[in-house]
Design an enzyme around this catalytic site. Structure first.
Site, PDB file in Angstrom:
ATOM      1  N   ASN A 255       0.779  -1.195   0.109  1.00  0.00           N
ATOM      2  CA  ASN A 255       0.102   0.025   0.150  1.00  0.00           C
ATOM      3  C   ASN A 255       0.833   1.274  -0.060  1.00  0.00           C
ATOM      4  O   ASN A 255       1.668   1.168   0.671  1.00  0.00           O
ATOM      5  CB  ASN A 255      -0.951  -0.104   1.135  1.00  0.00           C
ATOM      6  CG  ASN A 255      -1.837  -1.175   1.287  1.00  0.00           C
ATOM      7  OD1 ASN A 255      -1.753  -2.071   2.157  1.00  0.00           O
ATOM      8  ND2 ASN A 255      -2.745  -1.282   0.119  1.00  0.00           N
ATOM      9  N   ILE A 290      -9.306  -5.818   2.375  1.00  0.00           N
ATOM     10  CA  ILE A 290      -9.689  -4.653   1.627  1.00  0.00           C
ATOM     11  C   ILE A 290      -8.152  -4.059   1.148  1.00  0.00           C
ATOM     12  O   ILE A 290      -8.233  -3.843  -0.060  1.00  0.00           O
ATOM     13  CB  ILE A 290     -10.303  -3.504   2.357  1.00  0.00           C
ATOM     14  CG1 ILE A 290     -11.827  -4.189   2.942  1.00  0.00           C
ATOM     15  CG2 ILE A 290     -10.408  -2.266   1.615  1.00  0.00           C
ATOM     16  CD1 ILE A 290     -12.294  -3.172   4.048  1.00  0.00           C
ATOM     17  N   ASP A 313      -3.604  -0.704  11.309  1.00  0.00           N
ATOM     18  CA  ASP A 313      -3.623   0.693  10.645  1.00  0.00           C
ATOM     19  C   ASP A 313      -4.946   1.042  10.908  1.00  0.00           C
ATOM     20  O   ASP A 313      -5.513   1.929  10.009  1.00  0.00           O
ATOM     21  CB  ASP A 313      -3.536   0.576   8.902  1.00  0.00           C
ATOM     22  CG  ASP A 313      -2.842   1.865   8.398  1.00  0.00           C
ATOM     23  OD1 ASP A 313      -2.443   2.673   9.161  1.00  0.00           O
ATOM     24  OD2 ASP A 313      -3.198   2.216   7.186  1.00  0.00           O
TER      25      ASP A 313
HETATM   26 ZN   LIG Z   1      -0.071   4.650   5.807  1.00  0.00          ZN
END
Ligand SMILES: [Zn+2]
Length: 439
Positions: A255, A290, A313
């Protein structure tokens, strides 16, 4: 006179020892589950040497806890938590710093109930004044060894603002900075006193390709602060230079970074690099279904199993009802179940998953065993943080931060699920799901 020869029946012999013995349980030891007893002290908050106590006959346990065959694991560690229970570590309340400190304490008391006994409170990219006000409240909080305080901060995770403006994710571009002057730029931003010993900062996420980032990484390493590569446009070569400068970790792999390309494997390529060339970094994974496809997680795990750390997160909307919520800097976030997106552009805006559910997902998606999955939230993050044998471990001398876990078997063809039944902090029980259900 040594206590071993005191006559039975004296005040000394009947004095409570503070020793607790767990029995009829499966201990998580490395990647195995072992049928063994565990002895802990509620006085020192540490794990004791059971053999010594058993054969030395020096101390009888005050309490014997029969766990009915359940799993006894080290407490879970989350190295990336932006907020929870309506509180955001990156927002100083209007009524000031005292209210901020109270908010942090409230998070700590709630967080521990999910089995997270220690964590890194995480700040997304902010203006300098936010760091100056927030960081003093996020420093390591375990020195009093008080179980009633709940989950323990191991120090702050500053995620930004020295990150790439084109891999910003939900971070506000207008507050991002370039570390032109290396560590001096970081000191101005975070506050000089927050970068001197004892620093409240445990980990900094930054982009190694930015001008001045490599010397900043070297200085962070010499200060004992972990540098983690993330929110970055780094090529494979640039990422490798970051590791050579002293970075030891990757923040939420996949990510906010370039995807794997066969001619430039990017940051992900570090996992495939020969260990003789660099030491392979640890890497965070958000296993919420996700942020990353389950198969990508399996590929990363197969490439470097010892490095995988599950992180949530999670942000302040975790546990809140679905709806549209005000976010920082005038943005708004849409929450639909576990999915959080920015209203203006639909970008993923953090997660609202609990760490134990990441363990369940990881186990079911990769075929990892229960102890292998638990390692990714105990032993591996502890070793990344330089706290091996202190946190995330059932070895003698480690802190007695523990979770009692049950594995609920699904029907045929359905997934297993790991649930937290009890939580112990510094050798004292601080949460019991059964008690809560009855209450
Ligand atoms: Zn981040």
């Amino acid at each position: 006179m040594p206590s071993a020869v005191r006559p039975v029946g004296t005040a000394a012999a009947t004095r409570r020892s503070g020793v607790v013995k767990f029995t009829n349980c499966l201990l998580v030891k490395g990647t195995d589950l072992v049928h063994e007893d565990l002895w802990v002290s509620s006085v020192t908050g540490k794990i004791l040497n059971g053999q010594e106590l058993l054969y030395g006959h020096l101390t009888a346990p005050d309490d014997i806890i029969d766990l009915g065959g359940r799993i006894l694991s080290p407490g879970l560690i989350d190295v990336q938590l932006n907020g929870a229970y309506g509180f955001d570590f990156s927002v100083i309340p209007e009524d000031g710093s005292i209210a901020y400190g109270k908010g942090v304490q409230q998070v700590n008391r709630n967080l521990v109930k999910g089995g997270v006994t220690s964590y890194l409170p995480t700040l997304t990219s902010q203006r300098p004044e936010v760091y100056h006000k927030a960081l003093p409240y996020l420093s390591p909080s375990g020195s009093t060894r008080d179980p009633n305080l709940g989950s323990e901060s191991l120090g702050a995770h500053c995620e930004g603002p020295f990150i790439s403006p084109t891999k910003n994710g939900i971070h506000n571009v207008s507050v991002l900075q370039v570390p032109h002057d290396g560590i001096a730029s970081l000191a101005v931003c975070y506050g000089p006193s927050n970068l001197t010993h004892p620093t409240p900062i445990k980990l900094v996420t930054l982009a190694p390709e930015l001008p001045g980032a490599l010397p900043a990484i070297q200085s962070l390493a010499s200060l004992g602060i972990i540098a983690s590569i993330g929110h970055s446009e780094a090529t494979y070569e640039e990422a490798k230079l970051g590791i050579k400068a002293g970075a030891t970790s990757i923040t939420h792999l996949f990510n906010a970074m370039k995807p794997l390309h066969h001619r430039n494997p990017g940051i992900f390529g570090l996992l495939g690099t020969a260990s003789s060339s660099i030491s392979k970094p640890y890497f965070g994974i958000i296993a919420d279904g996700i942020h990353i496809h389950p198969t990508s997680i399996k590929i990363a795990y197969n490439a470097h199993p010892e490095g995988l750390i599950l992180v949530t997160d999670a942000m302040r909307l975790a546990g809140m009802p679905d709806g549209v919520y005000d976010w920082t800097n005038g943005s708004r976030i849409v929450k639909e179940g576990a999915l959080l997106t920015l209203e203006e552009n639909g970008k993923i805006a953090g997660s609202s998953i609990e760490l134990i559910d990441c363990v369940t997902n990881f186990m079911n998606w990769t075929g990892a065993s229960v102890p292998e999955a638990l390692k990714a939230v105990t032993e591996t993050p502890a070793s990344m943080l330089g706290l091996g044998g202190v946190k995330g471990s059932l070895q003698e001398g480690a802190d007695a931060d523990l979770t009692v876990l049950d594995v609920l078997e699904g029907a045929i063809g359905e997934d297993k699920r790991v649930v937290v039944d009890q939580v112990w902090k510094f050798g004292v029980k601080v949460h019991d799901r059964e008690g809560q259900l009855r209450g």
